[in-house]
Design an enzyme around this catalytic site. Structure first.
Site, short mmCIF file in Angstrom:
data_model
loop_
_atom_site.label_atom_id
_atom_site.label_comp_id
_atom_site.label_asym_id
_atom_site.label_seq_id
_atom_site.Cartn_x
_atom_site.Cartn_y
_atom_site.Cartn_z
N SER A 1 17.02 15.73 -20.29
CA SER A 1 15.93 16.63 -20.57
C SER A 1 16.51 17.88 -21.42
O SER A 1 17.80 18.16 -21.36
CB SER A 1 15.45 17.21 -19.04
N HIS B 1 0.91 -1.26 -0.02
CA HIS B 1 0.07 0.16 -0.03
C HIS B 1 0.84 1.28 -0.16
O HIS B 1 0.51 2.36 0.45
CB HIS B 1 -0.98 -0.06 1.17
#
Length: 449
Positions: free
Chosen positions: A290, A166
């Site tokens: 990038s 979770h």
């Protein structure tokens, strides 16, 4: 340079990864396999003494050479004929007649395509294409990924890492064991897929051997057709309409989808591990992450892989949801869909390739994962409450819940708690010696199994 004008990235940007599929799924390949099917049927009928023309061994060799020497010029000639006939399989028949004429074997022209419907030719051709592509391309590529996962399982079998359930810190595992999970999952589906034999039919216009029985009433056509198809290492489907029902094809595609999903799950996990810093990607001089952020090193291979599994699965869904439906004895709705089998395989092969590249770039960030384990002694609460249960202490879970739930827990705090417990000293010694780095159960053994 011609690739930059391609509409599809399969034949453009990713051509180096997908060109291995061209011998199976290109237009050229489909024409070639149709030629092979027609020739094998003709020679099979001759071998069984069904056609009333004798064919010498020399003539057989010449006929086989039509298929063996099939080339680009031959395929283009078939396309020229198709421009006139507007029927792709009939164009192959006329092409073979031309070839037989050139070999002074015009006596065989009446027997080319005899008792075959175009869907017999297509069914066998696609079966040969699919079985070849699976064996020579798909299985080899997915086996490469399985082998790499096996190597990584062993390499990192004892490298402890904090588990996450979770999205929260949980019982530790090892990097190797987590790789082992994906190796095992893929192998499970792959072993089942390898047992499925591609199907084909060869029973005439509506699957009843109608013209066969009229022309040759004393032949056991069901068993003879079965013998022919099985001689090509293909499973025979004896009960069909004009088309093979595609049930087995859909079963094969569904298994590929399941493997695609596992590969996607693997890449999703790797993306998350990289984002948390558990892995770092090896730097390569000249690469840019990038256009504006010089520091970026992006998990692009894992992202590309996930995108391509989704594209492959999208097409699989389109085919599986429709190929099994054909109005009455035949409609043409499957024809265009089947021409996209290569696209399905291409996106899957790209996905596998990108995954392999991505995994090859990775190194474990040992310092970070060790630090994170050291800062999460709270995950040992499971071990403590289990030992308490073993010793018959009531509300063991609740005791540890009060100590740990939603809280930070240091090594000292946990050890002080353990020392205060009314349990044997031997158990206290085990628990106080335990660390998140050593609390890995049988993960190492599982990873190396």
């Amino acid at each position: 340079m011609s690739q930059i004008f391609n509409i599809s990235p399969i034949d453009g940007r990713y051509a180096k990864k997908t060109q291995i599929l061209s011998p199976y799924f290109s237009e050229y390949a489909l024409i070639k396999f149709r030629v092979i099917t027609e020739i094998k049927w003709l020679l099979f009928l001759a071998e069984k003494k069904i056609i009333n023309e004798n064919i010498s061994e020399t003539e057989k060799d010449k006929i086989n050479l039509i298929a063996e020497s099939f080339c680009k010029a031959d395929a283009l000639r078939v396309k020229e004929i198709e421009n006139e006939t507007k029927h792709d399989v009939k164009a192959v028949e006329y092409f073979l007649r031309e070839k037989l004429n050139s070999l002074n074997l015009s006596k065989l022209n009446p027997f080319v395509h005899i008792m075959l419907t175009s869907e017999d030719t297509n069914s066998i051709s696609y079966a040969l294409i699919l079985s070849g592509a699976l064996e020579d391309v798909y299985f080899k590529n997915i086996n490469n990924l399985v082998s790499m996962l096996g190597e990584l399982s062993k390499k990192y079998s004892n490298t402890a890492i904090l588990g996450h359930t979770h999205g929260q810190p949980a019982t530790p595992t090892t990097v190797g064991k987590e790789f082992k999970v994906f190796e095992y999952r893929i192998n499970n589906i792959l072993n089942t897929l390898k047992q499925i034999k591609v199907c084909a039919k060869c029973s005439g216009a509506v699957g009843n051997y109608n013209c066969h029985i009229i022309a040759y009433p004393n032949i056991d056509w069901i068993n003879l057709s079965k013998e022919f198809v099985e001689s090509l290492n293909i499973q025979y489907n004896p009960i069909t309409t004009q088309i093979e029902s595609h049930d087995v094809l859909c079963l094969i595609l569904s298994h590929i989808k399941l493997i695609n999903n596992i590969v996607k799950d693997l890449n999703s996990d790797m993306w998350l591990y990289i984002s948390r810093g558990y892995f770092y990607e090896k730097l390569k001089t000249g690469e840019v992450g990038s256009s504006v952020m010089p520091h970026k090193v992006n998990p692009i291979n894992h992202e590309n892989s996930m995108a391509n599994t989704e594209l492959s699965n999208g097409l699989i869904d389109a085919l599986v949801n429709n190929l099994q439906v054909s109005r009455m004895q035949r409609d043409l709705s499957d024809s265009s869909k089947l021409r996209n089998l290569g696209v399905i395989f291409a996106h899957s092969i790209i996905s596998i390739s990108e995954t392999l590249v991505g995994l090859n770039k990775l190194e474990v960030n040992q310092a970070l994962i060790s630090e994170e384990l050291e800062n999460n002694y709270v995950v040992l609460s499971e071990a403590v409450q289990t030992v308490l249960r073993k010793n018959g202490i009531e509300n063991a879970y609740e005791l540890l819940k009060g100590l740990s739930r939603g809280k930070e827990l240091s090594k000292q705090q946990l050890n002080d708690f353990v020392k205060s417990l009314n349990i044997p000293e031997s158990d206290k010694a085990i628990l106080t010696a335990l660390t998140p780095n050593t609390y890995i159960g049988l993960a190492k053994e599982i990873a190396e199994s």
